[in-house]
Write a protein that holds these residues in place. Sequence first.
Motif, PDB file in Angstrom:
ATOM      1  N   ALA A 326       1.093  -0.780  -0.346  1.00 29.44           N
ATOM      2  CA  ALA A 326      -0.011  -0.469  -0.002  1.00 29.44           C
ATOM      3  C   ALA A 326       0.796   1.208  -0.273  1.00 29.44           C
ATOM      4  N   MET A 327       2.192   1.074   0.950  1.00 27.71           N
ATOM      5  CA  MET A 327       3.068   2.664   0.720  1.00 27.71           C
ATOM      6  C   MET A 327       4.329   3.008  -0.014  1.00 27.71           C
ATOM      7  N   MET A 328       4.651   1.638  -0.865  1.00 29.33           N
ATOM      8  CA  MET A 328       5.244   1.127  -1.851  1.00 29.33           C
ATOM      9  C   MET A 328       5.960   2.696  -3.125  1.00 29.33           C
ATOM     10  N   ASP A 329       4.065   3.201  -3.211  1.00 25.09           N
ATOM     11  CA  ASP A 329       4.382   3.441  -4.533  1.00 25.09           C
ATOM     12  C   ASP A 329       4.300   4.815  -3.388  1.00 25.09           C
ATOM     13  N   ARG A 330       4.263   5.436  -2.176  1.00 22.68           N
ATOM     14  CA  ARG A 330       3.939   6.588  -1.556  1.00 22.68           C
ATOM     15  C   ARG A 330       5.249   6.891  -0.712  1.00 22.68           C
ATOM     16  N   LEU A 331       6.672   6.389  -0.496  1.00 24.72           N
ATOM     17  CA  LEU A 331       7.114   6.016   0.477  1.00 24.72           C
ATOM     18  C   LEU A 331       8.890   5.912  -0.062  1.00 24.72           C
ATOM     19  N   ARG A 334      14.496   4.303   0.401  1.00 21.29           N
ATOM     20  CA  ARG A 334      15.357   4.929   1.387  1.00 21.29           C
ATOM     21  C   ARG A 334      15.361   4.986   2.331  1.00 21.29           C
ATOM     22  N   LYS A 335      13.953   5.980   2.273  1.00 24.27           N
ATOM     23  CA  LYS A 335      13.328   6.001   3.439  1.00 24.27           C
ATOM     24  C   LYS A 335      12.615   5.056   3.910  1.00 24.27           C
ATOM     25  N   THR A 336      12.219   3.937   3.376  1.00 29.55           N
ATOM     26  CA  THR A 336      11.685   2.563   4.078  1.00 29.55           C
ATOM     27  C   THR A 336      13.216   1.447   4.441  1.00 29.55           C
ATOM     28  N   PHE A 337      13.960   1.446   3.903  1.00 28.97           N
ATOM     29  CA  PHE A 337      15.317   0.912   4.535  1.00 28.97           C
ATOM     30  C   PHE A 337      16.017   1.616   5.217  1.00 28.97           C
ATOM     31  N   ILE A 338      15.581   2.697   5.695  1.00 27.96           N
ATOM     32  CA  ILE A 338      16.346   3.526   7.259  1.00 27.96           C
ATOM     33  C   ILE A 338      15.039   3.195   8.208  1.00 27.96           C
ATOM     34  N   ILE A 339      14.005   3.460   8.246  1.00 27.74           N
ATOM     35  CA  ILE A 339      12.555   2.680   9.037  1.00 27.74           C
ATOM     36  C   ILE A 339      13.117   1.437   9.040  1.00 27.74           C
ATOM     37  N   GLY A 340      13.384   0.395   8.323  1.00 25.15           N
ATOM     38  CA  GLY A 340      13.459  -0.330   8.335  1.00 25.15           C
ATOM     39  C   GLY A 340      14.398  -1.075   8.731  1.00 25.15           C
ATOM     40  N   VAL A 374       7.008 -11.508  16.649  1.00 26.14           N
ATOM     41  CA  VAL A 374       6.509 -11.035  15.930  1.00 26.14           C
ATOM     42  C   VAL A 374       6.595  -9.330  15.417  1.00 26.14           C
ATOM     43  N   VAL A 375       6.952  -8.794  16.721  1.00 25.00           N
ATOM     44  CA  VAL A 375       7.624  -7.009  15.590  1.00 25.00           C
ATOM     45  C   VAL A 375       8.666  -7.245  15.142  1.00 25.00           C
ATOM     46  N   PHE A 376       9.448  -7.543  15.453  1.00 21.64           N
ATOM     47  CA  PHE A 376      10.673  -8.045  13.974  1.00 21.64           C
ATOM     48  C   PHE A 376      10.067  -8.247  12.969  1.00 21.64           C
ATOM     49  N   VAL A 377       9.374  -9.418  12.911  1.00 22.81           N
ATOM     50  CA  VAL A 377       8.775  -9.737  11.649  1.00 22.81           C
ATOM     51  C   VAL A 377       7.853  -8.699  10.769  1.00 22.81           C
ATOM     52  N   GLY A 378       7.220  -8.026  11.537  1.00 18.99           N
ATOM     53  CA  GLY A 378       6.914  -6.982  11.019  1.00 18.99           C
ATOM     54  C   GLY A 378       7.546  -6.127  10.340  1.00 18.99           C
ATOM     55  N   SER A 379       8.199  -5.818  11.678  1.00 15.44           N
ATOM     56  CA  SER A 379       8.959  -4.523  10.690  1.00 15.44           C
ATOM     57  C   SER A 379       9.778  -4.940   9.789  1.00 15.44           C
ATOM     58  N   MET A 380      10.270  -5.914   9.746  1.00 13.35           N
ATOM     59  CA  MET A 380      11.095  -6.792   8.282  1.00 13.35           C
ATOM     60  C   MET A 380      10.336  -6.440   7.340  1.00 13.35           C
ATOM     61  N   GLN A 381       8.510  -7.376   7.367  1.00 14.24           N
ATOM     62  CA  GLN A 381       8.332  -7.311   6.353  1.00 14.24           C
ATOM     63  C   GLN A 381       7.309  -6.205   5.859  1.00 14.24           C
ATOM     64  N   THR A 382       7.285  -5.156   6.627  1.00 10.22           N
ATOM     65  CA  THR A 382       6.715  -3.973   6.420  1.00 10.22           C
ATOM     66  C   THR A 382       7.749  -3.115   5.774  1.00 10.22           C
ATOM     67  N   PHE A 383       8.721  -2.899   6.326  1.00  4.65           N
ATOM     68  CA  PHE A 383       9.970  -2.284   5.666  1.00  4.65           C
ATOM     69  C   PHE A 383      11.261  -2.678   5.030  1.00  4.65           C
ATOM     70  N   LEU A 384      11.209  -3.590   4.984  1.00  7.64           N
ATOM     71  CA  LEU A 384      12.245  -4.288   4.093  1.00  7.64           C
ATOM     72  C   LEU A 384      11.826  -5.346   2.743  1.00  7.64           C
ATOM     73  N   GLU A 456      17.719   6.962  -4.975  1.00  4.85           N
ATOM     74  CA  GLU A 456      16.410   6.368  -4.753  1.00  4.85           C
ATOM     75  C   GLU A 456      15.942   6.223  -6.216  1.00  4.85           C
ATOM     76  N   THR A 457      15.350   5.092  -6.358  1.00  8.71           N
ATOM     77  CA  THR A 457      14.601   4.897  -7.071  1.00  8.71           C
ATOM     78  C   THR A 457      12.918   5.234  -7.292  1.00  8.71           C
ATOM     79  N   ARG A 458      12.409   5.028  -6.595  1.00 11.33           N
ATOM     80  CA  ARG A 458      10.470   5.862  -6.665  1.00 11.33           C
ATOM     81  C   ARG A 458      10.670   6.786  -7.153  1.00 11.33           C
ATOM     82  N   GLY A 459       9.031   6.424  -8.157  1.00 11.92           N
ATOM     83  CA  GLY A 459       8.727   7.449  -9.205  1.00 11.92           C
ATOM     84  C   GLY A 459       9.825   7.558 -10.716  1.00 11.92           C
ATOM     85  N   ARG A 460      10.324   6.648 -11.027  1.00 13.77           N
ATOM     86  CA  ARG A 460      11.306   6.964 -12.119  1.00 13.77           C
ATOM     87  C   ARG A 460      10.933   5.682 -13.604  1.00 13.77           C
TER      88      ARG A 460
END
Length: 478
Positions: A326-331, A334-340, A374-384, A456-460
């Motif tokens: 849902a957020m892949m084309d919005r965020l 690089r930002k996703t990786f750093i948060i993850g 569960v928190v680790f796996v959720g963070s990993m899957q959501t952001f990485l 960064e590569t998004r939006g290109r």
Amino acid sequence: MPAGTARPGRVALPPLTEGPHRRRLGLVALIATFGGLLFGYDTGVINGALRPMAAELGLTPFTEGVATSSLVFAAAIGAMIGGRLSDGWGRRKTIIALAVLFFVGTLAVVVAPSLAVLVLGRILLGLAVGGASTVVPVFLAELAPYEIRGSLAGRNELMIVVGQLAAFVVNAIIGNTLGHLDGVWRIMFAISAIPAIVLFFGMLRMPESPRWLVQRGNVAEARAVLATVRSAERAEAELEELAALAEAESHQRVLGWRAVLTNKNLVRILLIGIGVGIAQQLTGINSIMYFGQTVLIESGFDESAALIANIAPGIIAVIGAIIALAMMDRLDRRKTFIIGFTLTTLSHLLIGLASMLLPVGSAARPWVILLLVVVFVGSMQTFLNVAVWVYLSEIFPLHMRGFGMGISVFMLWVTNGFLSLYFLSLVDTVGITGTFFLFAVVGAIALLFMWRWVPETRGRTLESLEEDVTTGAIYTQR
């Protein structure tokens, strides 16, 4: 840059529209991602099948590691071979061949009378898993409009975790209802023959990548493919852009390692791809997916409860993948990786602290560690996890995409293989506490790498990214 606007020196693309072509694109993505489903199931099923399999075949702890890691090391080879084959055969034909390999490998494991045959079957499955991990994301990225490339290519990672969750659920159901039967682990493995059959027959009716077709000079066929997954105006505009790129590259061959190593910009993007893949695996995510039951038993659950509790990380992985899409084309990537990596590193620290501060035998210990896992796996899957596979599928120029993706995923799988082989030994040596503190140190290093070197590569479009990678402009942008 928004759809419908012109980029300097490039063809203007009309905006995306709804219609039958969008539904057709969704169907193509669904069928192709059965490769991801098989990837997930065949890597996750060992989590619950290992103990009954070891009992029946008389495996030692070392041969258990061999049976587990044989698939992973073979996947490293499959990733390299798959990337090169897809450059020559085409993405579609390669995926069809992988479906056959999935089916044959499953049969070999199901009928295995000994460790040798079992390992052979696991090697065949590993070759298929590695090939799928390389070819399917590239196929989806090349077929997708650039505006939704992240969410479309990311569907493969969603199907991977759906496959892993399916394996955990099947293991729990079969293990707790048929666990008294000899060969129960064979039933667990046999289930994967079904999606292999769906992938084979489904891909027979799917199109080839239009970018690959244009590269091979089949412009008419590429036009026909684009017409089924784009509006008429958009298809012609994209074909014009692809044809211009093919003309510019008409005197170039698909690059091998010697040609890549003579171009500093291509070497740099290859090293970045390798680094991203290795960093993903050094979070230890697949150690949880392969040996989650063992980790939960070590934390205090009994064997049956651990088999059921192991479903929880699988569920959160699927939820995280849906959020990621849902957020892949919005965020930004690089930002996703750093948060993850920030979240996973904190999770590792907390797991290590919980294991250290809560005594063995404490009623709270297993539940606290399960929650943190569960928190680790959720963070990993959501952001990485989703972001990494999307990123690897889009950063390489077309003339080295199969090679670059293959090498990066090869190193990813080699890292995965060594962790699979030595994870249980590491836990035996330094315990859960030391293991997860070590993961936290590695995560901090990976976080620095993502912040300092990953572009960064998004939006290109893939074509504009290719220009900037080749010229080195991408490394100066933030």
